[in-house]
Structure formats: C-alpha cells, structure tokens
Scaffold this motif. Structure first.
Motif, mmCIF file in Angstrom:
data_model
loop_
_atom_site.group_PDB
_atom_site.id
_atom_site.type_symbol
_atom_site.label_atom_id
_atom_site.label_comp_id
_atom_site.label_asym_id
_atom_site.label_seq_id
_atom_site.Cartn_x
_atom_site.Cartn_y
_atom_site.Cartn_z
ATOM 1 N N VAL A 25 0.542 -1.174 0.025
ATOM 2 C CA VAL A 25 -0.261 -0.002 0.404
ATOM 3 C C VAL A 25 0.879 1.210 0.462
ATOM 4 O O VAL A 25 0.831 2.584 -0.726
ATOM 5 N N SER A 26 1.702 1.155 0.605
ATOM 6 C CA SER A 26 2.718 2.176 0.992
ATOM 7 C C SER A 26 3.087 3.156 -0.389
ATOM 8 O O SER A 26 3.251 4.331 -0.698
ATOM 9 N N LEU A 27 3.778 1.984 -1.273
ATOM 10 C CA LEU A 27 4.578 1.504 -2.336
ATOM 11 C C LEU A 27 3.811 1.968 -3.861
ATOM 12 O O LEU A 27 4.266 3.265 -4.223
ATOM 13 N N ILE A 28 2.148 1.398 -3.795
ATOM 14 C CA ILE A 28 1.601 1.965 -4.378
ATOM 15 C C ILE A 28 1.091 3.429 -4.363
ATOM 16 O O ILE A 28 1.290 4.099 -5.297
ATOM 17 N N GLY A 29 0.773 4.075 -3.391
ATOM 18 C CA GLY A 29 0.262 5.611 -2.500
ATOM 19 C C GLY A 29 1.631 6.075 -3.509
ATOM 20 O O GLY A 29 1.308 7.262 -4.199
ATOM 21 N N TYR A 30 2.985 5.771 -2.922
ATOM 22 C CA TYR A 30 4.618 6.277 -3.123
ATOM 23 C C TYR A 30 4.155 6.494 -4.793
ATOM 24 O O TYR A 30 4.989 7.825 -5.431
ATOM 25 N N ALA A 31 4.072 5.703 -5.347
ATOM 26 C CA ALA A 31 4.372 5.400 -6.529
ATOM 27 C C ALA A 31 3.380 6.258 -7.811
ATOM 28 O O ALA A 31 4.047 7.268 -8.699
ATOM 29 N N GLY A 32 2.423 6.229 -7.176
ATOM 30 C CA GLY A 32 1.408 6.764 -7.551
ATOM 31 C C GLY A 32 2.447 8.816 -7.592
ATOM 32 O O GLY A 32 1.136 9.384 -8.307
ATOM 33 N N GLY A 33 2.447 8.688 -6.271
ATOM 34 C CA GLY A 33 2.125 10.296 -6.509
ATOM 35 C C GLY A 33 3.601 10.354 -7.079
ATOM 36 O O GLY A 33 3.533 11.920 -8.003
ATOM 37 N N VAL A 34 4.222 9.912 -6.982
ATOM 38 C CA VAL A 34 5.754 10.372 -8.261
ATOM 39 C C VAL A 34 5.393 10.250 -9.839
ATOM 40 O O VAL A 34 5.125 11.301 -10.625
ATOM 41 N N TRP A 35 4.141 9.384 -10.701
ATOM 42 C CA TRP A 35 3.870 9.843 -11.136
ATOM 43 C C TRP A 35 2.820 11.286 -12.059
ATOM 44 O O TRP A 35 2.405 11.370 -11.817
ATOM 45 N N LEU A 36 1.933 10.703 -10.329
ATOM 46 C CA LEU A 36 1.047 12.483 -10.588
ATOM 47 C C LEU A 36 1.759 13.536 -10.262
ATOM 48 O O LEU A 36 1.224 14.971 -10.949
ATOM 49 N N LYS A 37 3.459 13.869 -10.042
ATOM 50 C CA LYS A 37 4.006 15.241 -9.486
ATOM 51 C C LYS A 37 4.348 14.742 -11.054
ATOM 52 O O LYS A 37 4.610 16.074 -11.717
ATOM 53 N N LYS A 38 5.212 14.407 -11.822
ATOM 54 C CA LYS A 38 5.562 14.389 -13.044
ATOM 55 C C LYS A 38 4.638 14.300 -14.343
ATOM 56 O O LYS A 38 5.314 15.068 -15.222
ATOM 57 N N LYS A 39 3.885 13.974 -14.244
ATOM 58 C CA LYS A 39 2.589 14.380 -15.286
ATOM 59 C C LYS A 39 1.569 15.525 -15.421
ATOM 60 O O LYS A 39 1.987 16.839 -15.958
ATOM 61 N N PHE A 40 1.890 16.592 -13.704
ATOM 62 C CA PHE A 40 1.354 17.559 -13.666
ATOM 63 C C PHE A 40 2.304 18.816 -13.379
ATOM 64 O O PHE A 40 2.173 19.768 -13.813
ATOM 65 N N GLY A 41 3.635 18.340 -12.947
ATOM 66 C CA GLY A 41 4.172 19.145 -12.334
ATOM 67 C C GLY A 41 3.683 20.228 -10.697
ATOM 68 O O GLY A 41 4.610 21.100 -10.402
ATOM 69 N N PHE A 42 2.227 19.958 -10.561
ATOM 70 C CA PHE A 42 2.323 20.850 -9.505
ATOM 71 C C PHE A 42 2.594 20.129 -7.907
ATOM 72 O O PHE A 42 2.773 19.160 -7.692
ATOM 73 N N ALA A 43 3.190 21.821 -7.478
ATOM 74 C CA ALA A 43 4.065 21.502 -6.129
ATOM 75 C C ALA A 43 4.005 20.065 -4.751
ATOM 76 O O ALA A 43 3.398 19.813 -4.617
ATOM 77 N N ILE A 76 7.116 21.512 0.132
ATOM 78 C CA ILE A 76 6.335 21.240 -1.603
ATOM 79 C C ILE A 76 6.810 22.821 -1.637
ATOM 80 O O ILE A 76 6.459 23.638 -2.932
ATOM 81 N N ILE A 77 7.123 23.983 -0.516
ATOM 82 C CA ILE A 77 6.734 25.449 -1.114
ATOM 83 C C ILE A 77 8.163 25.916 -0.682
ATOM 84 O O ILE A 77 8.788 26.830 -0.827
ATOM 85 N N GLY A 78 9.436 25.071 -0.944
ATOM 86 C CA GLY A 78 10.749 24.844 -0.792
ATOM 87 C C GLY A 78 11.573 25.640 -2.442
ATOM 88 O O GLY A 78 11.623 26.594 -2.130
ATOM 89 N N ASP A 79 11.084 25.244 -3.217
ATOM 90 C CA ASP A 79 11.044 26.055 -4.516
ATOM 91 C C ASP A 79 10.785 27.730 -4.674
ATOM 92 O O ASP A 79 10.890 28.582 -5.204
ATOM 93 N N LEU A 80 9.248 27.253 -4.350
ATOM 94 C CA LEU A 80 8.938 28.995 -4.056
ATOM 95 C C LEU A 80 9.457 30.043 -3.795
ATOM 96 O O LEU A 80 9.467 31.026 -3.899
ATOM 97 N N VAL A 81 9.975 29.429 -2.019
ATOM 98 C CA VAL A 81 9.843 30.233 -0.928
ATOM 99 C C VAL A 81 12.131 30.890 -2.290
ATOM 100 O O VAL A 81 12.313 31.974 -1.690
ATOM 101 N N PHE A 82 12.391 29.689 -2.388
ATOM 102 C CA PHE A 82 13.672 30.214 -2.798
ATOM 103 C C PHE A 82 13.242 31.288 -4.226
ATOM 104 O O PHE A 82 14.772 32.480 -4.450
ATOM 105 N N ARG A 83 12.298 31.387 -5.182
ATOM 106 C CA ARG A 83 12.362 32.237 -6.453
ATOM 107 C C ARG A 83 11.739 33.292 -5.651
ATOM 108 O O ARG A 83 12.684 34.504 -6.030
ATOM 109 N N ILE A 84 11.127 33.325 -4.743
ATOM 110 C CA ILE A 84 10.705 34.696 -3.728
ATOM 111 C C ILE A 84 11.454 35.992 -3.292
ATOM 112 O O ILE A 84 12.125 36.779 -3.094
ATOM 113 N N PHE A 85 12.736 34.749 -2.648
ATOM 114 C CA PHE A 85 13.799 35.293 -2.015
ATOM 115 C C PHE A 85 14.871 35.689 -2.643
ATOM 116 O O PHE A 85 16.134 36.335 -2.213
ATOM 117 N N ARG A 86 14.999 34.623 -3.548
ATOM 118 C CA ARG A 86 16.130 35.032 -5.025
ATOM 119 C C ARG A 86 17.720 34.160 -4.172
ATOM 120 O O ARG A 86 18.414 34.595 -4.139
#
Length: 230
Positions: free
Chosen positions: A15-33, A164-174
C-alpha cells in the motif's frame, strides 16, 4: 478479504509503495508542487485503511520490512556529504551559522505563536521539535512532557510543507546558492526536505543531510532552554 490483508506481512509495504509510486506519477504528469509523492502516499494509505476498516497497528506491523530500510537509507545520506567535504570545509563558518540561525528561528517561532494563541506548556513543548527528524523529535517531546503523537504529526506536516514550498520560497527570496538551499531544507524540513534537496543537486543534498544531524543536536539543547519560557 480483510482478514487476509491483515494477516499479510506485505500489505502495508504494498500500500505504501503503490501510494508513493502514484504520487511520483502525478507529480511528473502535472508538475504541481502540492502533488508531493509523500503527501499523496499519506492520503492514499489513510483512504485505504479507512475504506477497508484496518487499524493503524495492523498496518504498522506489516510495514516493518519497509521501516527496516530507513536506517541504511539515512546512513546513505552521508555519501553526498563525503563527496562535498571540501566545499563544507570552505564554507564551515557560514554553514554553522546558517544551521544555528535556522534552529533558533524555529524555536522562537513556536514561542511567539504559542504566546499569541495562548497555548499551555504541554502544547508548547509538543511543537518545539517540529523541525527535526522524527526519531529525535519524539525523544525531545517525551522528555519535555509533550504529546508525542502530536509531535510526530507536526514533524510530518512541517517536512511535507517544506518539501512542497521550498522552490517557491527560493524563487521569492532569490536564493540561488546551492549551499544555502540545502541548509534551509535540511534545517527547516529535516529528512523530507532532504528528499527535495536530493532532487535539486548533490551540493544541496550534502548540506541538507548535514543539517539534519546538526539541527537535531542543537534543537535538543535549545528546546530544553526554550521549554522554560512558557
């Protein structure tokens, strides 16, 4: 079916691996943080357990093989640090001050919010170790008289948000310096933040893995001092 799943030693792992694999697939497909693989896997596991009526203790027992791999996986974080040892020596003072400032900011932030929202001592010390790895945070919370289960939840939420917000924070504060990015993720979001650092690069991964250990030790000391302030 429920009895079969409860008796299976691989149910929790699957269950854990299926859930994580599904999350990886969704992240790659849609790219939302917010489509973080760890967050998706947590939601997936909760949904499966709720639908099937399986309690957490049963699930935990069937994930012991997966949990066993956490120790060697954590030790492996030392590899990128070893590869960047010369960079660490070159920026030793900046690294030390960066981690220290991150720990103090985390503790002071909890202190201010506890005062603003009128939290009592038990809830206050429960949240103090929110930014360090679970193994250390649980011990700190228990020693200070906090609610360990709430501490674990706070640590997970903190890590997922940092991831999730790491990239956003880095962009905001350059913030473009790899060393600074790694220190920020490891100090503020512990191992889950380090997972993000591994995606960003070897330098970020090395600095983040270092931050986990050092921030954990500093928080143990700092939390015992801050605990007396409320």
């Amino acid at each position: 079916m429920k009895e079969f799943l409860c008796s299976s030693v691989y149910f929790g792992v699957a269950v854990s691996l299926i859930g994580y694999a599904g999350g990886v697939w969704l992240k790659k497909k849609f790219g939302f943080a917010f489509l973080n693989p760890l967050l998706i896997s947590i939601i997936f596991v909760i949904a499966v357990l709720s639908i099937l009526g399986i309690d957490y203790d049963t699930y935990e027992k069937s994930t012991k093989f997966l949990s066993y791999m956490l120790t060697p996986a954590t030790v492996c974080l030392a590899v990128p640090l070893y590869q960047q040892i010369s960079l660490l020596r070159k920026n030793l003072l900046a690294v030390a001050l960066g981690i220290l400032s991150g720990v103090l900011t985390s503790l002071a932030g909890v202190l201010v919010l506890a005062a603003v929202f009128g939290l009592d001592h038990q809830w206050y010390v429960t949240l103090l170790p929110k930014s360090i790895t679970t193994a250390i945070g649980m011990g700190v919370s228990e020693e200070l008289g906090g609610i360990v289960t709430i501490t674990v939840a706070a640590i997970v939420v903190t890590g997922v948000l940092g991831n999730i917000i790491g990239d956003l924070v880095f962009r905001i504060f350059r913030i473009k310096e790899p060393v600074a990015q790694g220190l920020a993720l490891g100090t503020a979001a512990h191992a889950i933040g380090t997972a993000k650092a591994l995606e960003m690069g070897e330098i970020q991964a090395a600095m983040s893995s270092l931050s986990i250990a050092v921030a954990g030790l500093l928080t143990v000391v700092g939390a015992s001092i801050f605990a007396n302030l409320i």
